[in-house]
Write an enzyme that holds these catalytic residues in place. Structure first.
Site, PDB file in Angstrom:
ATOM      1  N   GLY A   8       0.823  -1.209   0.000  1.00 46.75           N
ATOM      2  CA  GLY A   8       0.000   0.000   0.000  1.00 46.75           C
ATOM      3  C   GLY A   8       0.851   1.249   0.000  1.00 46.75           C
ATOM      4  O   GLY A   8       0.448   2.295   0.520  1.00 46.75           O
ATOM      5  N   ASP A  41      -1.477  -6.853  -7.922  1.00 46.87           N
ATOM      6  CA  ASP A  41      -2.860  -6.783  -7.466  1.00 46.87           C
ATOM      7  C   ASP A  41      -3.053  -7.816  -6.355  1.00 46.87           C
ATOM      8  O   ASP A  41      -3.143  -9.014  -6.614  1.00 46.87           O
ATOM      9  CB  ASP A  41      -3.807  -7.064  -8.631  1.00 46.87           C
ATOM     10  CG  ASP A  41      -5.274  -6.944  -8.240  1.00 46.87           C
ATOM     11  OD1 ASP A  41      -5.569  -6.742  -7.041  1.00 46.87           O
ATOM     12  OD2 ASP A  41      -6.129  -7.069  -9.139  1.00 46.87           O
ATOM     13  N   SER A 118      -7.518  -2.028  12.327  1.00 46.27           N
ATOM     14  CA  SER A 118      -8.429  -0.882  12.323  1.00 46.27           C
ATOM     15  C   SER A 118      -9.224  -0.875  13.622  1.00 46.27           C
ATOM     16  O   SER A 118      -9.464  -1.939  14.219  1.00 46.27           O
ATOM     17  CB  SER A 118      -9.398  -0.971  11.137  1.00 46.27           C
ATOM     18  OG  SER A 118     -10.476  -0.057  11.276  1.00 46.27           O
ATOM     19  N   TYR A 159     -15.379  -5.671   5.807  1.00 42.63           N
ATOM     20  CA  TYR A 159     -14.229  -4.900   6.288  1.00 42.63           C
ATOM     21  C   TYR A 159     -13.952  -5.211   7.755  1.00 42.63           C
ATOM     22  O   TYR A 159     -12.816  -5.510   8.139  1.00 42.63           O
ATOM     23  CB  TYR A 159     -14.483  -3.409   6.098  1.00 42.63           C
ATOM     24  CG  TYR A 159     -13.323  -2.545   6.540  1.00 42.63           C
ATOM     25  CD1 TYR A 159     -12.220  -2.385   5.714  1.00 42.63           C
ATOM     26  CD2 TYR A 159     -13.326  -1.895   7.771  1.00 42.63           C
ATOM     27  CE1 TYR A 159     -11.143  -1.607   6.107  1.00 42.63           C
ATOM     28  CE2 TYR A 159     -12.266  -1.113   8.167  1.00 42.63           C
ATOM     29  CZ  TYR A 159     -11.172  -0.971   7.341  1.00 42.63           C
ATOM     30  OH  TYR A 159     -10.099  -0.207   7.738  1.00 42.63           O
TER      31      TYR A 159
END
Length: 286
Positions: A8, A41, A118, A159
């Site tokens: 990323g 990818d 997260s 997510y």
């Protein structure tokens, strides 16, 4: 100076980390779907294989650390849940499986890995446990079958499930012989709302912006990618030699707002047997 792989690396927090490491004099091998040293990818098996192989080639078989920052957030689209599961979970664990020998080759206690989790792991309610378990089993089709019944909310739960699964994977693996025993420190960082291109895109939609701005952030506002990069660099440093299997929340207080009394907590009596068994396992390994 060391050699670090950063996924990323082309934008957002990954780009901030890569820039900070490069400014400090380290060699950075950036991985992203475009505009990176290694273009791949991570939502495809072939892309993950390419990323793993090319990073090892460029690093000469030795990595001093890795930062797994590549990730996709919730968005409309029939295929979005699959992309999230593939990138956010398999795009972490499969690459780290492949890179572990190179990290171990750096020398005991030297190699550090930071995985981006997260605060959605603790602030998004009703994430299906079956989906999390399926991801931990690396069975994306089974996870998607569980998530599909949530309709348009499926990407949101995908997510959350992907970040819970990757955090649990970090916690499980970090303390094993393959990781801690090989001198590799494996930890995760759990950001809240950070001003990345993804957040800016969400804020451009009035409905999304209202939802995001109403979410509890006790200190107010949003985080900056540079702040997260500083945290990651610390977690890659010698000062983090005793950090192992931790999930560090950097989210303006949102996690504490929702679960102030949930953690830490004493081992309940119903889990005492499991606790004692784990103690026996550890003694047997020594």
């Amino acid at each position: 100076m060391g050699t670090y792989a950063v996924t990323g690396a082309a934008s957002g927090m990954g780009a901030a980390v890569a820039a900070r490491l490069a400014d400090d004099g380290h060699t950075v091998i950036g991985v992203d779907i475009k505009a990176a040293d290694v273009t791949a990818d991570l939502s495809t098996p072939g892309g993950r294989t390419t990323a793993a192989r090319e990073v090892l080639d460029r690093a000469g078989g030795v990595l001093d650390g890795a930062v797994l920052a590549a990730g996709l957030g919730p968005a409309p689209g029939r295929d979005r849940s699959r992309l999230i599961a593939e990138v956010n979970y398999l795009g972490v664990v499969e690459l780290l499986d492949a890179w572990r020998p190179a990290l171990a080759a750096a020398g005991s206690g030297r190699a550090k890995v930071v995985v981006f989790s997260s605060n959605s792991t603790t602030t998004v309610p009703m994430v299906p446990r079956r989906a999390v378990r399926a991801l931990l089993d690396r069975d994306v089709p089974r996870a998607l079958r569980t998530l599909d019944r949530f309709g348009r909310m499926a990407p949101t739960f995908a997510y959350g499930a992907s970040k819970i699964a990757v955090s649990q994977w970090v916690r499980r693996e970090a303390v094993t012989r393959a990781w801690a025993g090989a001198g590799i420190r494996l930890n995760a960082i759990a950001p809240g709302a950070i001003r990345t291109p993804l957040l800016e895109q969400q804020l451009a939609t009035p409905e999304e912006a209202e939802r995001i701005r109403s979410f509890p952030v006790p200190i107010g506002g949003f985080g900056d990618p540079g702040q997260l990069a500083a945290w990651v660099v610390f977690m890659l440093s010698d000062a983090a030699d005793f950090l192992c299997g931790s999930v560090v929340f950097v989210d303006g207080g949102s996690d504490a707002w929702f679960r102030a009394d949930d953690w830490p907590r004493a081992v309940p009596a119903v889990r005492l047997r499991r606790y004692l068994n784990r103690m026996k396992e550890f003694r047997a390994q020594r």
